[in-house]
Scaffold this active site. Structure first.
Site, PDB file in Angstrom:
ATOM      1  N   LYS A 171       0.858  -1.173  -0.128  1.00  0.00           N
ATOM      2  CA  LYS A 171       0.084  -0.069  -0.130  1.00  0.00           C
ATOM      3  C   LYS A 171       0.974   1.341   0.024  1.00  0.00           C
ATOM      4  O   LYS A 171       0.617   2.177  -0.605  1.00  0.00           O
ATOM      5  CB  LYS A 171      -1.036   0.149   1.279  1.00  0.00           C
ATOM      6  CG  LYS A 171      -1.733   1.152   1.311  1.00  0.00           C
ATOM      7  CD  LYS A 171      -2.816   1.337   0.333  1.00  0.00           C
ATOM      8  CE  LYS A 171      -3.669   2.651   0.495  1.00  0.00           C
ATOM      9  NZ  LYS A 171      -4.593   2.936  -0.218  1.00  0.00           N
ATOM     10  N   LYS A 239      -0.363  11.359   5.457  1.00  0.00           N
ATOM     11  CA  LYS A 239      -0.178  10.159   6.552  1.00  0.00           C
ATOM     12  C   LYS A 239       0.536   9.071   5.856  1.00  0.00           C
ATOM     13  O   LYS A 239       1.499   8.241   6.400  1.00  0.00           O
ATOM     14  CB  LYS A 239      -1.322   9.949   7.135  1.00  0.00           C
ATOM     15  CG  LYS A 239      -1.306   8.689   8.050  1.00  0.00           C
ATOM     16  CD  LYS A 239      -2.763   7.947   8.009  1.00  0.00           C
ATOM     17  CE  LYS A 239      -3.305   7.291   6.672  1.00  0.00           C
ATOM     18  NZ  LYS A 239      -3.847   6.157   6.679  1.00  0.00           N
TER      19      LYS A 239
HETATM   20  P1  NAD Z   1     -12.833   7.737   8.409  1.00  0.00           P
HETATM   21  O1  NAD Z   1     -12.082   8.964   9.141  1.00  0.00           O
HETATM   22  O2  NAD Z   1     -13.934   8.427   7.579  1.00  0.00           O
HETATM   23  O3  NAD Z   1     -13.173   6.778   9.418  1.00  0.00           O
HETATM   24  C1  NAD Z   1     -12.439   6.127  10.462  1.00  0.00           C
HETATM   25  C2  NAD Z   1     -13.427   5.936  11.460  1.00  0.00           C
HETATM   26  O4  NAD Z   1     -12.932   5.144  12.769  1.00  0.00           O
HETATM   27  C3  NAD Z   1     -14.332   7.005  11.916  1.00  0.00           C
HETATM   28  O5  NAD Z   1     -15.587   6.633  11.767  1.00  0.00           O
HETATM   29  C4  NAD Z   1     -13.775   7.202  13.396  1.00  0.00           C
HETATM   30  O6  NAD Z   1     -14.884   7.713  14.372  1.00  0.00           O
HETATM   31  C5  NAD Z   1     -13.401   5.747  13.791  1.00  0.00           C
HETATM   32  N1  NAD Z   1     -12.396   5.662  14.949  1.00  0.00           N
HETATM   33  C6  NAD Z   1     -11.184   6.401  15.058  1.00  0.00           C
HETATM   34  N2  NAD Z   1     -10.825   6.126  16.137  1.00  0.00           N
HETATM   35  C7  NAD Z   1     -11.410   4.874  16.765  1.00  0.00           C
HETATM   36  C8  NAD Z   1     -11.566   4.321  17.978  1.00  0.00           C
HETATM   37  N3  NAD Z   1     -10.248   4.472  18.526  1.00  0.00           N
HETATM   38  N4  NAD Z   1     -12.400   3.440  18.241  1.00  0.00           N
HETATM   39  C9  NAD Z   1     -13.412   3.175  17.361  1.00  0.00           C
HETATM   40  N5  NAD Z   1     -13.525   3.884  16.402  1.00  0.00           N
HETATM   41  C10 NAD Z   1     -12.401   4.851  15.950  1.00  0.00           C
HETATM   42  O7  NAD Z   1     -11.587   7.315   7.345  1.00  0.00           O
HETATM   43  P2  NAD Z   1     -11.640   6.476   6.152  1.00  0.00           P
HETATM   44  O8  NAD Z   1     -11.806   7.270   4.971  1.00  0.00           O
HETATM   45  O9  NAD Z   1     -12.615   5.246   6.302  1.00  0.00           O
HETATM   46  O10 NAD Z   1     -10.224   5.801   6.145  1.00  0.00           O
HETATM   47  C11 NAD Z   1     -10.206   4.566   6.869  1.00  0.00           C
HETATM   48  C12 NAD Z   1      -8.623   3.903   6.589  1.00  0.00           C
HETATM   49  O11 NAD Z   1      -8.724   3.561   5.177  1.00  0.00           O
HETATM   50  C13 NAD Z   1      -7.536   4.830   6.746  1.00  0.00           C
HETATM   51  O12 NAD Z   1      -6.194   4.190   7.155  1.00  0.00           O
HETATM   52  C14 NAD Z   1      -7.315   5.298   5.363  1.00  0.00           C
HETATM   53  O13 NAD Z   1      -6.123   5.875   4.928  1.00  0.00           O
HETATM   54  C15 NAD Z   1      -7.462   4.270   4.544  1.00  0.00           C
HETATM   55  N6  NAD Z   1      -8.150   4.525   3.059  1.00  0.00           N
HETATM   56  C16 NAD Z   1      -8.978   5.476   2.819  1.00  0.00           C
HETATM   57  C17 NAD Z   1      -9.570   5.590   1.563  1.00  0.00           C
HETATM   58  C18 NAD Z   1     -10.441   6.667   1.260  1.00  0.00           C
HETATM   59  O14 NAD Z   1     -10.678   6.890  -0.064  1.00  0.00           O
HETATM   60  N7  NAD Z   1     -11.155   7.211   2.003  1.00  0.00           N
HETATM   61  C19 NAD Z   1      -9.112   4.691   0.438  1.00  0.00           C
HETATM   62  C20 NAD Z   1      -8.190   3.706   0.742  1.00  0.00           C
HETATM   63  C21 NAD Z   1      -7.892   3.256   2.150  1.00  0.00           C
END
Ligand code: NAD
Length: 294
Positions: A171, A239
């Site tokens: 990744k 990040k």
């Molecule tokens: P997001 O911020 O929308 O979702 C993360 C969720 O985790 C939030 O709902 C938050 O409340 C929850 N959270 C945080 N700390 C927590 C804890 N201690 N206990 C319980 N819940 C907790 O982020 P996202 O866009 O869904 O991304 C998630 C991961 O996927 C990241 O690592 C990101 O880099 C990766 N990612 C994102 C995308 C994209 O297009 N958004 C694409 C590929 C990968």
């Protein structure tokens, strides 16, 4: 069917959990944010008040959290996964985090007779909703085969790369290529604009040649239209560039292009624009070259 626990139901996790529910799995969800949990409960999910409680009710626990500190807190912290797991369970982290953290989790959980996989994804919220994510997986072959039916619900291009951490290294490589390709597209389009050439026609011409890419297509369109609504937030990509740079340091691999793009991302974040789409790298270049202001 295995009982699934899903922790972190944000932009990506919510549609992924929903696809598992639609495929007939029993899913218990947890998030610090109540709203997506309630929305998934309306679609048939159970909810639990802590990560540990999710683990107690599940055979497989999946996490989809922002970064390494959140994953560590959910696994090792108070009321964390570690407090609720039993031998024979499977833990799958699908967040994008540092490979070293994935390796640490795998080591600690294996001492409890729990297999762990790092399985970060590519494809964005569109791929998460459509169940067409690319999934790059690190961990044992046996754990991968156990998880495969779940991955097939959430994704299409599913590759077992190697041992623990290998998925996260993959990744990081993905994010280096995406970040630097956006930079290349942004530089080319800024030059075309400053030179007074029609950038829509430039993009059309280049899409038919050797410079063709999905990034020229999709992010090029965003730059053309000045539409920087996320998509993928620049602060999250920053990040991921940090993860790549840290991994480069670990293995003594200089990553000069990655470092430069990361530093431009810093400038955009410093200007208060970290929530814009990562194609906003173009804004920085436009400002430096006074494009759009003359
Ligand atoms: P997001 O911020 O929308 O979702 C993360 C969720 O985790 C939030 O709902 C938050 O409340 C929850 N959270 C945080 N700390 C927590 C804890 N201690 N206990 C319980 N819940 C907790 O982020 P996202 O866009 O869904 O991304 C998630 C991961 O996927 C990241 O690592 C990101 O880099 C990766 N990612 C994102 C995308 C994209 O297009 N958004 C694409 C590929 C990968």
């Amino acid at each position: 069917m295995e009982r699934i626990g899903f922790i972190g139901v944000g932009i990506m996790g919510k549609p992924m959990a929903l696809n598992l529910l639609k495929a007939g799995y029993a899913v218990t969800v947890h998030d610090l944010n109540r709203r997506p949990v309630d929305e998934l409960a309306q679609q048939g999910a159970d909810s639990a008040g802590s990560a540990g409680a999710v683990a107690e009710q599940s055979d497989v626990v999946i996490t989809m959290l922002p970064d390494s500190p959140e994953v560590e807190a959910v696994v090792f912290g108070p009321d964390g996964v570690l407090e609720g797991i039993r031998g024979g369970m499977l833990f799958i982290d699908m967040s994008t985090i540092a490979p070293a953290t994935s390796e640490k989790i795998s080591k600690v959980l294996s001492e409890k007779d729990v297999d762990a996989l790092d399985a970060p994804v590519s494809g964005g919220d569109v791929g998460a909703k459509a169940g067409t994510l690319s999934i790059m997986v690190g961990g044992t072959k046996a754990a991968f085969e156990r998880a495969l039916p779940l991955f097939q619900v959430m994704g299409k291009n599913i590759v077992h790369i190697g041992d623990a951490g290998a998925g996260q290294v993959t990744k990081a490589c993905n994010q280096i290529i995406v970040g630097m390709t956006i930079q290349a597209v942004a530089e080319a389009m800024t030059l075309a604009k400053k030179a007074g050439v029609d950038i829509e026609k430039v993009r059309d011409a280049l899409l038919g040649g050797f410079a063709q890419s999905r990034i020229l297509d999709l992010h090029g369109k965003r730059i053309l239209e000045g539409n920087f609504q996320p998509g993928f937030k620049i602060k999250l990509h920053r990040k991921d560039m940090n993860i790549a740079l840290q991994t480069g340091r670990t293995f003594s691999v200089p990553l000069p292009g990655t470092a430069q793009v990361a530093s431009q991302m810093d400038a955009i974040i410093a200007q208060g624009n970290g929530d814009l789409d990562h194609s906003a790298l173009a804004l920085f270049l436009q400002e430096l070259s006074n494009v759009g202001k003359e």
